[in-house]
Design a protein around this motif. Structure first.
Motif, PDB file in Angstrom:
ATOM      1  N   MET A   1     -55.007  55.786  88.156  1.00 37.51           N
ATOM      2  CA  MET A   1     -53.913  56.693  88.556  1.00 37.51           C
ATOM      3  C   MET A   1     -54.407  57.639  89.660  1.00 37.51           C
ATOM      4  SD  MET A   1     -50.825  58.077  87.771  1.00 37.51           S
ATOM      5  CE  MET A   1     -50.373  57.864  86.066  1.00 37.51           C
ATOM      6  N   ILE A   2     -53.651  57.690  90.759  1.00 37.00           N
ATOM      7  CA  ILE A   2     -53.950  58.641  91.834  1.00 37.00           C
ATOM      8  C   ILE A   2     -52.891  59.743  91.784  1.00 37.00           C
ATOM      9  CG2 ILE A   2     -54.161  58.988  94.336  1.00 37.00           C
ATOM     10  CD1 ILE A   2     -54.752  55.944  94.529  1.00 37.00           C
ATOM     11  N   GLY A   3     -53.308  60.984  91.769  1.00 37.53           N
ATOM     12  CA  GLY A   3     -52.380  62.109  91.788  1.00 37.53           C
ATOM     13  C   GLY A   3     -52.213  62.633  93.205  1.00 37.53           C
ATOM     14  N   ILE A   4     -50.965  62.883  93.591  1.00 37.28           N
ATOM     15  CA  ILE A   4     -50.685  63.457  94.919  1.00 37.28           C
ATOM     16  C   ILE A   4     -49.938  64.765  94.710  1.00 37.28           C
ATOM     17  CG2 ILE A   4     -49.551  63.116  97.155  1.00 37.28           C
ATOM     18  CD1 ILE A   4     -49.665  60.078  96.605  1.00 37.28           C
ATOM     19  N   ILE A   5     -50.441  65.821  95.338  1.00 34.15           N
ATOM     20  CA  ILE A   5     -49.785  67.127  95.241  1.00 34.15           C
ATOM     21  C   ILE A   5     -49.406  67.591  96.639  1.00 34.15           C
ATOM     22  CG2 ILE A   5     -50.051  69.552  94.590  1.00 34.15           C
ATOM     23  CD1 ILE A   5     -52.062  68.664  92.447  1.00 34.15           C
ATOM     24  N   CYS A   6     -48.135  67.961  96.803  1.00 35.17           N
ATOM     25  CA  CYS A   6     -47.653  68.569  98.047  1.00 35.17           C
ATOM     26  C   CYS A   6     -47.084  69.932  97.683  1.00 35.17           C
ATOM     27  CB  CYS A   6     -46.548  67.726  98.679  1.00 35.17           C
ATOM     28  SG  CYS A   6     -47.057  66.049  99.095  1.00 35.17           S
ATOM     29  N   ALA A   7     -47.183  70.893  98.608  1.00 39.14           N
ATOM     30  CA  ALA A   7     -46.648  72.223  98.319  1.00 39.14           C
ATOM     31  C   ALA A   7     -45.131  72.232  98.412  1.00 39.14           C
ATOM     32  CB  ALA A   7     -47.238  73.242  99.286  1.00 39.14           C
ATOM     33  N   MET A   8     -44.594  71.464  99.367  1.00 42.05           N
ATOM     34  CA  MET A   8     -43.161  71.556  99.660  1.00 42.05           C
ATOM     35  C   MET A   8     -42.506  70.183  99.565  1.00 42.05           C
ATOM     36  SD  MET A   8     -43.263  74.084 102.944  1.00 42.05           S
ATOM     37  CE  MET A   8     -44.157  72.906 103.926  1.00 42.05           C
ATOM     38  N   LYS A   9     -41.192  70.237  99.264  1.00 45.83           N
ATOM     39  CA  LYS A   9     -40.390  69.018  99.140  1.00 45.83           C
ATOM     40  C   LYS A   9     -40.452  68.193 100.434  1.00 45.83           C
ATOM     41  CE  LYS A   9     -35.696  68.156  97.525  1.00 45.83           C
ATOM     42  NZ  LYS A   9     -35.419  67.175  98.528  1.00 45.83           N
ATOM     43  N   ILE A  10     -40.390  68.871 101.577  1.00 50.96           N
ATOM     44  CA  ILE A  10     -40.374  68.156 102.872  1.00 50.96           C
ATOM     45  C   ILE A  10     -41.662  67.333 103.059  1.00 50.96           C
ATOM     46  CG2 ILE A  10     -41.322  70.069 104.264  1.00 50.96           C
ATOM     47  CD1 ILE A  10     -39.355  69.257 106.488  1.00 50.96           C
ATOM     48  N   GLU A  11     -42.762  67.792 102.439  1.00 46.76           N
ATOM     49  CA  GLU A  11     -44.035  67.065 102.556  1.00 46.76           C
ATOM     50  C   GLU A  11     -44.101  65.882 101.582  1.00 46.76           C
ATOM     51  OE1 GLU A  11     -47.018  70.818 103.541  1.00 46.76           O
ATOM     52  OE2 GLU A  11     -46.210  70.613 101.528  1.00 46.76           O
ATOM     53  N   ALA A  12     -43.310  65.942 100.503  1.00 46.63           N
ATOM     54  CA  ALA A  12     -43.429  64.942  99.426  1.00 46.63           C
ATOM     55  C   ALA A  12     -42.321  63.888  99.450  1.00 46.63           C
ATOM     56  CB  ALA A  12     -43.392  65.651  98.071  1.00 46.63           C
ATOM     57  N   ASP A  13     -41.154  64.235  99.998  1.00 50.84           N
ATOM     58  CA  ASP A  13     -39.957  63.383  99.839  1.00 50.84           C
ATOM     59  C   ASP A  13     -40.176  61.936 100.255  1.00 50.84           C
ATOM     60  OD1 ASP A  13     -38.297  65.104  98.576  1.00 50.84           O
ATOM     61  OD2 ASP A  13     -37.163  65.704 100.373  1.00 50.84           O
ATOM     62  N   ALA A  14     -40.766  61.719 101.433  1.00 48.10           N
ATOM     63  CA  ALA A  14     -40.914  60.342 101.942  1.00 48.10           C
ATOM     64  C   ALA A  14     -41.894  59.547 101.072  1.00 48.10           C
ATOM     65  CB  ALA A  14     -41.375  60.367 103.390  1.00 48.10           C
ATOM     66  N   ILE A  15     -42.932  60.208 100.589  1.00 44.03           N
ATOM     67  CA  ILE A  15     -43.902  59.511  99.719  1.00 44.03           C
ATOM     68  C   ILE A  15     -43.204  59.143  98.413  1.00 44.03           C
ATOM     69  CG2 ILE A  15     -46.163  59.616  98.586  1.00 44.03           C
ATOM     70  CD1 ILE A  15     -46.849  61.992 100.482  1.00 44.03           C
ATOM     71  N   ARG A  16     -42.488  60.120  97.848  1.00 37.64           N
ATOM     72  CA  ARG A  16     -41.817  59.900  96.550  1.00 37.64           C
ATOM     73  C   ARG A  16     -40.789  58.777  96.662  1.00 37.64           C
ATOM     74  NH1 ARG A  16     -40.391  65.351  93.780  1.00 37.64           N
ATOM     75  NH2 ARG A  16     -39.250  65.574  95.713  1.00 37.64           N
ATOM     76  N   ALA A  17     -40.087  58.756  97.801  1.00 40.03           N
ATOM     77  CA  ALA A  17     -39.036  57.743  97.998  1.00 40.03           C
ATOM     78  C   ALA A  17     -39.618  56.331  98.070  1.00 40.03           C
ATOM     79  CB  ALA A  17     -38.249  58.064  99.263  1.00 40.03           C
ATOM     80  N   SER A  18     -40.887  56.213  98.435  1.00 37.61           N
ATOM     81  CA  SER A  18     -41.461  54.870  98.563  1.00 37.61           C
ATOM     82  C   SER A  18     -42.101  54.366  97.251  1.00 37.61           C
ATOM     83  CB  SER A  18     -42.464  54.834  99.719  1.00 37.61           C
ATOM     84  OG  SER A  18     -43.456  55.804  99.507  1.00 37.61           O
ATOM     85  N   LEU A  19     -42.084  55.176  96.194  1.00 34.54           N
ATOM     86  CA  LEU A  19     -42.626  54.724  94.901  1.00 34.54           C
ATOM     87  C   LEU A  19     -41.654  53.752  94.229  1.00 34.54           C
ATOM     88  CD1 LEU A  19     -44.096  57.928  93.165  1.00 34.54           C
ATOM     89  CD2 LEU A  19     -45.171  56.399  94.801  1.00 34.54           C
ATOM     90  N   LEU A  20     -42.198  52.776  93.514  1.00 34.65           N
ATOM     91  CA  LEU A  20     -41.381  51.830  92.742  1.00 34.65           C
ATOM     92  C   LEU A  20     -41.526  52.149  91.257  1.00 34.65           C
ATOM     93  CD1 LEU A  20     -42.383  48.502  94.573  1.00 34.65           C
ATOM     94  CD2 LEU A  20     -40.311  49.890  94.934  1.00 34.65           C
TER      95      LEU A  20
ATOM     96  N   ILE B   1     -46.829  61.949  91.615  1.00 32.36           N
ATOM     97  CA  ILE B   1     -46.677  62.914  92.715  1.00 32.36           C
ATOM     98  C   ILE B   1     -45.902  64.134  92.227  1.00 32.36           C
ATOM     99  CG2 ILE B   1     -44.646  61.669  93.625  1.00 32.36           C
ATOM    100  CD1 ILE B   1     -45.598  62.636  96.444  1.00 32.36           C
ATOM    101  N   ALA B   2     -46.285  65.304  92.745  1.00 31.04           N
ATOM    102  CA  ALA B   2     -45.598  66.543  92.366  1.00 31.04           C
ATOM    103  C   ALA B   2     -45.494  67.474  93.563  1.00 31.04           C
ATOM    104  CB  ALA B   2     -46.362  67.241  91.245  1.00 31.04           C
ATOM    105  N   VAL B   3     -44.429  68.278  93.562  1.00 36.08           N
ATOM    106  CA  VAL B   3     -44.280  69.376  94.524  1.00 36.08           C
ATOM    107  C   VAL B   3     -44.660  70.640  93.771  1.00 36.08           C
ATOM    108  CG1 VAL B   3     -42.649  70.682  95.931  1.00 36.08           C
ATOM    109  CG2 VAL B   3     -42.418  68.199  95.750  1.00 36.08           C
ATOM    110  N   CYS B   4     -45.756  71.274  94.198  1.00 34.35           N
ATOM    111  CA  CYS B   4     -46.286  72.378  93.384  1.00 34.35           C
ATOM    112  C   CYS B   4     -45.666  73.722  93.717  1.00 34.35           C
ATOM    113  CB  CYS B   4     -47.809  72.457  93.504  1.00 34.35           C
ATOM    114  SG  CYS B   4     -48.444  72.912  95.129  1.00 34.35           S
ATOM    115  N   GLY B   5     -45.118  73.885  94.931  1.00 35.64           N
ATOM    116  CA  GLY B   5     -44.694  75.219  95.388  1.00 35.64           C
ATOM    117  C   GLY B   5     -45.786  75.814  96.263  1.00 35.64           C
ATOM    118  N   ILE B   6     -45.428  76.900  96.944  1.00 35.95           N
ATOM    119  CA  ILE B   6     -46.325  77.458  97.958  1.00 35.95           C
ATOM    120  C   ILE B   6     -47.300  78.474  97.353  1.00 35.95           C
ATOM    121  CG2 ILE B   6     -46.369  78.883 100.063  1.00 35.95           C
ATOM    122  CD1 ILE B   6     -43.697  77.482 100.809  1.00 35.95           C
ATOM    123  N   GLY B   7     -48.560  78.348  97.723  1.00 36.85           N
ATOM    124  CA  GLY B   7     -49.566  79.329  97.330  1.00 36.85           C
ATOM    125  C   GLY B   7     -50.519  78.815  96.264  1.00 36.85           C
TER     126      GLY B   7
END
Ligand code: ADE
Length: 228
Positions: free
Chosen positions: A1-20, A44-50
């Motif tokens: 399992m690989i975990g991906i963390i992005c602070a903001m939705k705009i950074e994560a949306d395209a990655i999340r959309a490509s998951l099956l 994958i998760a969007v953590c929020g800023i900071g």
């Protein structure tokens, strides 16, 4: 399992959309989406800023999903002439530039208790990021990324952080994710596409370039997962 963390939705949306085969659940107020990408298990998760939001998300991800590697991707301000908007910063190490117990005699950035300034990213992941960057023909630099709870938009402050830590880029989560991963013995890596100069023009540049930079980081994460 690989975990991906992005602070903001705009950074994560395209990655999340490509998951099956995705499933979603919320832990500690953070939404985690689990699925597969290029045949590999990913969460994958969007953590929020900071740094605090980043730390909450990282700890929850580790306890719930036990990832073998945690990646933080997104955007950053540049601290070096070698990185322009759209270029890629790959962390070799991460520092918390706003951690400061220097009145007690410590160097700025020292994290008391574990006695560390620099958190070292996973070497194999750094090499795979370099390969992914060159595969998409981007300009990438490997070095120190500095994190703190401040959006940097002041040339004088930028130069202090650059010179103090020999840092190449600044953002607001990477070193907190590194800190939590380190104390849990989980390998981590951070990749950031440059969205702004972190100087006086940053507040104008950031809204103009954040979407383009997020797309660049998405492309590299996608290539990285393929190579991993
Ligand atoms: N993320 C993107 N640009 C940034 C900046 N200038 N300061 C802090 N975090 C950032």
């Amino acid at each position: 399992m690989i975990g991906i963390i992005c602070a903001m939705k705009i950074e994560a949306d395209a990655i999340r959309a490509s998951l099956l085969d995705t499933t979603t659940e919320t832990v500690s107020g953070v939404e985690f989406t689990r699925g597969t990408l290029h045949g590999k298990e990913v969460v994958i998760a969007v953590c929020g800023i900071g740094k605090v939001f980043a730390a909450i998300c990282t700890e929850a991800m580790i306890l719930k999903y036990a990832p073998a590697l945690i990646i933080n991707s997104g955007v950053a301000g540049t601290l070096t002439d070698a990185l322009s908007i759209g270029d890629i910063a790959i962390a070799k190490t991460l520092v918390q530039h706003d951690m400061d117990t220097s009145p007690l005699g410590d160097p700025v950035g020292l994290i008391s208790g574990i006695n560390k300034i620099h958190f070292e990213a996973d070497e194999k992941a750094v090499a795979a990021f370099e390969a992914a960057v060159s595969e998409i023909g981007a300009n990438g630099v490997v070095g120190t990324i500095a994190s703190g709870d401040q959006f940097m938009s002041d040339t004088e402050k930028k130069c202090i952080i650059r010179d103090r830590f020999n840092a190449i880029a600044c953002e607001m989560e990477g070193a907190a994710i590194a800190h939590v991963a380190y104390v849990n013995n989980v390998p981590f890596a951070v990749l950031r596409a440059i969205s702004d100069s972190a100087s006086g023009d940053a507040q104008m540049e950031y809204p103009k370039f954040v979407a383009m930079a997020s797309e660049r980081s998405h492309k590299i994460i996608d290539t990285f997962i393929k190579l991993w």
